[in-house]
Design a protein around this motif. Structure first.
Motif, PDB file in Angstrom:
ATOM      1  N   ALA A  54     -10.419  -5.224 -11.180  1.00 17.75           N
ATOM      2  CA  ALA A  54      -9.845  -4.528 -10.021  1.00 17.75           C
ATOM      3  C   ALA A  54      -8.446  -4.011 -10.338  1.00 17.75           C
ATOM      4  N   GLN A  55      -7.686  -4.740 -11.131  1.00 17.30           N
ATOM      5  CA  GLN A  55      -6.368  -4.260 -11.555  1.00 17.30           C
ATOM      6  C   GLN A  55      -6.499  -2.968 -12.356  1.00 17.30           C
ATOM      7  N   GLY A  56      -7.454  -2.958 -13.281  1.00 18.05           N
ATOM      8  CA  GLY A  56      -7.663  -1.752 -14.077  1.00 18.05           C
ATOM      9  C   GLY A  56      -8.107  -0.569 -13.231  1.00 18.05           C
ATOM     10  N   ALA A  57      -8.955  -0.843 -12.233  1.00 19.55           N
ATOM     11  CA  ALA A  57      -9.403   0.241 -11.356  1.00 19.55           C
ATOM     12  C   ALA A  57      -8.248   0.817 -10.556  1.00 19.55           C
ATOM     13  N   LEU A  58      -7.356  -0.045 -10.058  1.00 17.41           N
ATOM     14  CA  LEU A  58      -6.198   0.443  -9.306  1.00 17.41           C
ATOM     15  C   LEU A  58      -5.245   1.205 -10.212  1.00 17.41           C
ATOM     16  N   ALA A  59      -5.067   0.728 -11.445  1.00 23.21           N
ATOM     17  CA  ALA A  59      -4.202   1.440 -12.383  1.00 23.21           C
ATOM     18  C   ALA A  59      -4.759   2.819 -12.706  1.00 23.21           C
ATOM     19  N   ASP A  60      -6.085   2.914 -12.809  1.00 27.45           N
ATOM     20  CA  ASP A  60      -6.702   4.216 -13.077  1.00 27.45           C
ATOM     21  C   ASP A  60      -6.503   5.165 -11.902  1.00 27.45           C
ATOM     22  N   ARG A  61      -6.572   4.642 -10.680  1.00 29.42           N
ATOM     23  CA  ARG A  61      -6.362   5.505  -9.512  1.00 29.42           C
ATOM     24  C   ARG A  61      -4.932   6.023  -9.457  1.00 29.42           C
ATOM     25  N   LYS A  62      -3.994   5.198  -9.885  1.00 30.08           N
ATOM     26  CA  LYS A  62      -2.593   5.625  -9.841  1.00 30.08           C
ATOM     27  C   LYS A  62      -2.176   6.360 -11.104  1.00 30.08           C
ATOM     28  N   SER A  63      -3.026   6.296 -12.143  1.00 30.69           N
ATOM     29  CA  SER A  63      -2.680   6.865 -13.445  1.00 30.69           C
ATOM     30  C   SER A  63      -1.409   6.237 -13.991  1.00 30.69           C
ATOM     31  N   THR A  64      -1.342   4.930 -13.888  1.00 33.08           N
ATOM     32  CA  THR A  64      -0.217   4.187 -14.439  1.00 33.08           C
ATOM     33  C   THR A  64      -0.731   2.848 -14.915  1.00 33.08           C
ATOM     34  N   LEU A 102       0.829  -1.196   0.000  1.00 34.78           N
ATOM     35  CA  LEU A 102       0.000   0.000   0.000  1.00 34.78           C
ATOM     36  C   LEU A 102       0.871   1.256   0.000  1.00 34.78           C
ATOM     37  N   GLN A 103       1.971   1.218   0.726  1.00 40.84           N
ATOM     38  CA  GLN A 103       2.871   2.373   0.758  1.00 40.84           C
ATOM     39  C   GLN A 103       3.459   2.656  -0.622  1.00 40.84           C
ATOM     40  N   GLN A 104       3.853   1.610  -1.350  1.00 39.24           N
ATOM     41  CA  GLN A 104       4.373   1.794  -2.704  1.00 39.24           C
ATOM     42  C   GLN A 104       3.299   2.346  -3.633  1.00 39.24           C
ATOM     43  N   ALA A 105       2.070   1.853  -3.469  1.00 32.26           N
ATOM     44  CA  ALA A 105       0.974   2.356  -4.305  1.00 32.26           C
ATOM     45  C   ALA A 105       0.722   3.835  -4.037  1.00 32.26           C
ATOM     46  N   GLU A 106       0.785   4.256  -2.778  1.00 30.69           N
ATOM     47  CA  GLU A 106       0.564   5.668  -2.456  1.00 30.69           C
ATOM     48  C   GLU A 106       1.732   6.532  -2.954  1.00 30.69           C
ATOM     49  N   GLU A 107       2.940   6.005  -2.931  1.00 28.04           N
ATOM     50  CA  GLU A 107       4.068   6.753  -3.469  1.00 28.04           C
ATOM     51  C   GLU A 107       3.901   6.978  -4.968  1.00 28.04           C
ATOM     52  N   ARG A 108       3.448   5.965  -5.671  1.00 22.14           N
ATOM     53  CA  ARG A 108       3.193   6.127  -7.110  1.00 22.14           C
ATOM     54  C   ARG A 108       2.036   7.092  -7.350  1.00 22.14           C
ATOM     55  N   LEU A 109       1.057   7.035  -6.469  1.00 23.92           N
ATOM     56  CA  LEU A 109      -0.066   7.970  -6.594  1.00 23.92           C
ATOM     57  C   LEU A 109       0.422   9.406  -6.496  1.00 23.92           C
ATOM     58  N   MET A 110       1.264   9.702  -5.504  1.00 22.66           N
ATOM     59  CA  MET A 110       1.724  11.068  -5.286  1.00 22.66           C
ATOM     60  C   MET A 110       2.610  11.563  -6.419  1.00 22.66           C
ATOM     61  N   SER A 111       3.316  10.676  -7.083  1.00 23.81           N
ATOM     62  CA  SER A 111       4.258  11.101  -8.115  1.00 23.81           C
ATOM     63  C   SER A 111       3.714  11.006  -9.529  1.00 23.81           C
ATOM     64  N   ARG A 112       2.596  10.264  -9.738  1.00 29.56           N
ATOM     65  CA  ARG A 112       2.134  10.022 -11.102  1.00 29.56           C
ATOM     66  C   ARG A 112       0.689  10.426 -11.362  1.00 29.56           C
ATOM     67  N   ASN A 113      -0.094  10.610 -10.317  1.00 30.12           N
ATOM     68  CA  ASN A 113      -1.504  10.916 -10.546  1.00 30.12           C
ATOM     69  C   ASN A 113      -1.650  12.294 -11.188  1.00 30.12           C
ATOM     70  N   ARG A 114      -2.378  12.355 -12.282  1.00 26.70           N
ATOM     71  CA  ARG A 114      -2.491  13.604 -13.045  1.00 26.70           C
ATOM     72  C   ARG A 114      -3.234  14.683 -12.278  1.00 26.70           C
ATOM     73  N   ASP A 115      -4.257  14.314 -11.530  1.00 25.21           N
ATOM     74  CA  ASP A 115      -5.013  15.311 -10.769  1.00 25.21           C
ATOM     75  C   ASP A 115      -4.145  15.949  -9.674  1.00 25.21           C
ATOM     76  N   ILE A 116      -3.351  15.129  -9.003  1.00 28.36           N
ATOM     77  CA  ILE A 116      -2.479  15.669  -7.953  1.00 28.36           C
ATOM     78  C   ILE A 116      -1.399  16.550  -8.562  1.00 28.36           C
ATOM     79  N   LEU A 117      -0.826  16.124  -9.682  1.00 29.18           N
ATOM     80  CA  LEU A 117       0.198  16.938 -10.331  1.00 29.18           C
ATOM     81  C   LEU A 117      -0.373  18.272 -10.802  1.00 29.18           C
ATOM     82  N   ALA A 118      -1.600  18.255 -11.342  1.00 25.16           N
ATOM     83  CA  ALA A 118      -2.229  19.499 -11.778  1.00 25.16           C
ATOM     84  C   ALA A 118      -2.500  20.423 -10.599  1.00 25.16           C
ATOM     85  N   ALA A 119      -2.930  19.858  -9.471  1.00 27.86           N
ATOM     86  CA  ALA A 119      -3.176  20.680  -8.279  1.00 27.86           C
ATOM     87  C   ALA A 119      -1.870  21.277  -7.746  1.00 27.86           C
TER      88      ALA A 119
END
Length: 231
Positions: A212-222, A36-53
């Protein structure tokens, strides 16, 4: 005697299914290959919405710096009273037959305009920071939901696959017993139907795992690897 053997077979099936369920409860929070920690790290560095904000926060910080800047002075140089017939004359600049003017303009803001402008810029910067925090919170919640959905889907797929394999072996054993005259053809057909049902459940569980894999990939934008679920 036959009824006792059937009861033992059913008991064995239930025990074989129950053991993976216990394993599922213990390993639910760790999908294979990604914490989960690795997934959140990828979220913070790759998610388009977070990067735009984040870019919006940086832009508001730049606007705050610009709002605090005082107006620059303006230097101007002018020539006038030029005689077209005589020209400008020879010699140095003091000997020219023209009027030379040098002018410096400086704007002095009154009425606390600079302070009010900075206050507005800081308020916009604070709002942008709050928007970033809200975007991170929402995306993190969505990621965790998708992460644990994938964990459940992976364990359910594994249990269904093991159950289908168990029923396949049961069909083979039933066919041998039928050949030996120990059970009837109806019993073999019933076990075969149960095996087909287990195989269908395994396919549905695997499809749910891929969703579920696709849903997680969409959340991480990867992108995720389709065989294991992770890159």
């Amino acid at each position: 005697m036959i009824a006792l053997e059937k009861l033992l077979i059913v008991t064995g099936l239930v025990a074989s299914v129950a053991c993976p369920v216990l394993v599922q409860a213990q390993s639910l929070a760790s999908p294979q290959g990604l914490t989960l920690q690795q997934a959140e790290e990828r979220l913070m560095s790759r998610n388009r919405d977070i990067l735009a904000a984040r870019r919006a926060v940086e832009a508001s910080q730049a606007n705050t710096l610009s709002a605090g800047a005082r107006p620059n002075p303006t230097l101007s140089l002018g020539l006038s009273s030029i005689n077209p017939s005589a020209g400008i004359g020879g010699g140095s600049l003091r000997d020219k037959t023209v009027d030379t003017s040098v002018r410096v303009d400086q704007v002095f803001e009154r009425g606390n305009r600079r302070e009010l402008r900075m206050e507005l810029a800081k308020a916009l910067e604070s709002a942008s920071a709050d928007d970033l925090d809200e975007v991170i919170r929402q995306r993190r919640v969505a990621l965790r939901v998708a992460y644990y959905d994938l964990a459940v889907a992976q364990d359910r797929s594994r249990v269904s696959a093991e159950t289908a394999a168990l029923f396949a072996r049961s069909v083979e054993a039933a066919q041998k017993r039928f050949a030996a005259g120990d059970i009837s053809a109806a019993d073999v057909s019933r076990i075969r139907v149960d095996a087909l049902r287990a195989e269908s459940d395994a396919r549905l569980a695997d499809a749910e795992r891929r969703r579920a894999q696709g849903a997680l990939a969409d959340r991480k934008s990867t992108r995720l690897n389709s065989s294991h679920g992770y890159i």
